[in-house]
Design an enzyme around this catalytic site. Structure first.
Site, PDB file in Angstrom:
ATOM      1  N   ASN A 197      61.265 -22.939 144.725  1.00 24.77           N
ATOM      2  CA  ASN A 197      60.689 -24.077 143.984  1.00 24.77           C
ATOM      3  C   ASN A 197      59.670 -24.723 144.919  1.00 24.77           C
ATOM      4  O   ASN A 197      60.044 -25.436 145.856  1.00 24.77           O
ATOM      5  CB  ASN A 197      61.798 -25.069 143.603  1.00 24.77           C
ATOM      6  CG  ASN A 197      61.232 -26.341 142.985  1.00 24.77           C
ATOM      7  OD1 ASN A 197      60.043 -26.405 142.648  1.00 24.77           O
ATOM      8  ND2 ASN A 197      62.057 -27.357 142.844  1.00 24.77           N
ATOM      9  N   LYS A 227      57.575 -27.020 144.336  1.00 29.83           N
ATOM     10  CA  LYS A 227      57.281 -28.438 144.068  1.00 29.83           C
ATOM     11  C   LYS A 227      55.756 -28.642 144.075  1.00 29.83           C
ATOM     12  O   LYS A 227      55.036 -27.793 143.566  1.00 29.83           O
ATOM     13  CB  LYS A 227      58.017 -29.326 145.071  1.00 29.83           C
ATOM     14  CG  LYS A 227      59.520 -28.969 145.122  1.00 29.83           C
ATOM     15  CD  LYS A 227      60.402 -29.933 145.840  1.00 29.83           C
ATOM     16  CE  LYS A 227      61.849 -29.473 145.762  1.00 29.83           C
ATOM     17  NZ  LYS A 227      62.816 -30.385 146.349  1.00 29.83           N
ATOM     18  N   HIS A 240      65.504 -30.926 136.932  1.00 32.11           N
ATOM     19  CA  HIS A 240      65.536 -31.008 138.394  1.00 32.11           C
ATOM     20  C   HIS A 240      65.803 -32.451 138.812  1.00 32.11           C
ATOM     21  O   HIS A 240      65.351 -33.394 138.152  1.00 32.11           O
ATOM     22  CB  HIS A 240      64.211 -30.521 138.993  1.00 32.11           C
ATOM     23  CG  HIS A 240      64.310 -30.399 140.488  1.00 32.11           C
ATOM     24  ND1 HIS A 240      64.114 -31.474 141.322  1.00 32.11           N
ATOM     25  CD2 HIS A 240      64.623 -29.355 141.286  1.00 32.11           C
ATOM     26  CE1 HIS A 240      64.303 -31.084 142.579  1.00 32.11           C
ATOM     27  NE2 HIS A 240      64.614 -29.801 142.577  1.00 32.11           N
ATOM     28  N   GLU A 244      64.561 -34.360 140.938  1.00 33.15           N
ATOM     29  CA  GLU A 244      63.379 -35.227 141.078  1.00 33.15           C
ATOM     30  C   GLU A 244      62.865 -35.675 139.705  1.00 33.15           C
ATOM     31  O   GLU A 244      62.347 -36.778 139.557  1.00 33.15           O
ATOM     32  CB  GLU A 244      62.296 -34.494 141.890  1.00 33.15           C
ATOM     33  CG  GLU A 244      62.640 -34.490 143.372  1.00 33.15           C
ATOM     34  CD  GLU A 244      62.282 -33.207 144.100  1.00 33.15           C
ATOM     35  OE1 GLU A 244      61.384 -32.471 143.643  1.00 33.15           O
ATOM     36  OE2 GLU A 244      62.914 -32.934 145.139  1.00 33.15           O
ATOM     37  N   GLU A 296      72.648 -28.627 142.404  1.00 35.38           N
ATOM     38  CA  GLU A 296      71.919 -29.190 143.540  1.00 35.38           C
ATOM     39  C   GLU A 296      72.407 -30.613 143.795  1.00 35.38           C
ATOM     40  O   GLU A 296      71.960 -31.555 143.120  1.00 35.38           O
ATOM     41  CB  GLU A 296      70.419 -29.250 143.251  1.00 35.38           C
ATOM     42  CG  GLU A 296      69.767 -27.907 143.034  1.00 35.38           C
ATOM     43  CD  GLU A 296      68.258 -27.978 143.271  1.00 35.38           C
ATOM     44  OE1 GLU A 296      67.793 -27.347 144.220  1.00 35.38           O
ATOM     45  OE2 GLU A 296      67.559 -28.680 142.517  1.00 35.38           O
ATOM     46  N   GLY A 339      66.291 -31.757 150.382  1.00 37.33           N
ATOM     47  CA  GLY A 339      65.241 -32.193 151.309  1.00 37.33           C
ATOM     48  C   GLY A 339      65.753 -33.051 152.458  1.00 37.33           C
ATOM     49  O   GLY A 339      64.973 -33.688 153.155  1.00 37.33           O
ATOM     50  N   SER A 389      68.712 -27.967 150.813  1.00 38.23           N
ATOM     51  CA  SER A 389      68.610 -27.652 152.236  1.00 38.23           C
ATOM     52  C   SER A 389      69.090 -26.242 152.599  1.00 38.23           C
ATOM     53  O   SER A 389      69.636 -26.001 153.670  1.00 38.23           O
ATOM     54  CB  SER A 389      69.353 -28.696 153.079  1.00 38.23           C
ATOM     55  OG  SER A 389      68.741 -29.970 152.927  1.00 38.23           O
TER      56      SER A 389
HETATM   57  P1  13P Z   1      65.159 -28.285 149.645  1.00 38.76           P
HETATM   58  O1  13P Z   1      65.513 -26.831 149.778  1.00 38.76           O
HETATM   59  O2  13P Z   1      63.863 -28.638 150.282  1.00 38.76           O
HETATM   60  O3  13P Z   1      66.302 -29.166 150.086  1.00 38.76           O
HETATM   61  O4  13P Z   1      64.946 -28.571 148.081  1.00 38.76           O
HETATM   62  C1  13P Z   1      65.921 -28.187 147.207  1.00 38.76           C
HETATM   63  C2  13P Z   1      65.391 -28.265 145.835  1.00 38.76           C
HETATM   64  O5  13P Z   1      65.163 -29.339 145.297  1.00 38.76           O
HETATM   65  C3  13P Z   1      65.088 -27.018 145.143  1.00 38.76           C
HETATM   66  O6  13P Z   1      64.877 -27.237 143.791  1.00 38.76           O
END
Ligand code: 13P
Length: 244
Positions: free
Chosen positions: A8, A10, A91, A93, A161, A167, A207
């Protein structure tokens, strides 16, 4: 079943960077399959670059309506026309930064299934919910609200997640992740059947990196990973894919 490792990206990578990443990835894939969700602006370039390789391209979000006056939004049929084969829905976010409601997430999921674009339904608890022992309730609520009334769950991927792991560098321990995945599987079985739930891939996200992925994939209910940061570098992403 080969683990599904979804990148992903982003809001990262231009069209040129996308093309360069995919060209560099091809010789590193071996017999494995890659799944990449670039930003909307690079999907077409990604699909073109991925031709004749085992690389599946998807999208990070979509609108729930087939078309209409929705400034700035992208429909499932637009994604399909570009060659996207899967789409992330719900997601963290989108839920927590862009305030997408559970009802909206449900409508997007229905639309994606109608369009025959594989939905990757993302769920997960916040830190305060874990600390107050509400993880199972949150997973039940998010899965039930998203999947309510949908009779055919065969073409579905779920991604667990935990919000506190995204993150932050704080990965869930394999045991902690396994416990949450087992809960998800049980709820999915209640919503469909044990036979169908057993076949729904449940990915872990938050992560994930080349050092911690093997422990996660060794768990019986973890069928892959949804990866942000560690998927942006081609060497790190190819290491993730090649983890047995
Ligand atoms: P990270 O791997 O950067 O923690 O992000 C996870 C994520 O949101 C994948 O969709």
């Amino acid at each position: 079943m080969e683990p599904i490792i979804i990148a992903n990206w982003k809001m990262h990578k231009s069209q040129d960077e996308t093309r360069a990443f995919i060209e560099a990835l091809k010789p590193l894939l071996g017999s494995k399959k890659a799944w990449i969700a670039p930003p909307f602006t690079a999907i077409q370039e990604a699909v073109k670059a991925a031709q004749n390789a085992k690389i599946v391209i998807g999208a990070q979000n979509m609108h729930d309506a087939p078309q209409g006056a929705f400034t700035g939004q992208i429909s499932s049929s637009m994604l399909k026309a570009l060659g996207a084969q899967f789409v992330l829905i719900g997601h963290s976010e989108c839920r927590h930064v862009f305030c997408e409601s559970e009802d909206l997430i449900h409508r997007k999921l229905v639309r994606a299934l109608e369009e025959k674009i594989t939905p990757v339904l993302c769920i997960g608890e916040k830190l305060e919910e874990r600390e107050t022992d509400q993880t199972a309730d949150v997973l039940r609520r998010q899965l039930t609200s998203a999947l309510e009334g949908i009779s055919d769950l065969q073409d579905l991927i779920v991604a667990y997640e935990p919000v506190w792991a995204i993150g932050t560098g704080k990965v869930a321990s394999p045991e902690m992740a396994q416990e949450a995945h087992m809960i998800c599987r049980k709820i999915l079985a209640e919503l469909s059947s044990e036979k169908i739930a057993a076949k729904i891939p449940i990915l872990y996200g938050g992560s994930v990196n080349p050092k911690n992925i093997a422990g996660l994939l060794a768990q019986p209910d973890i069928e892959g990973a949804l990866v942000g940061g560690a998927s942006l570098d081609v060497n790190s992403y190819s290491q993730l894919i090649r983890t047995p």
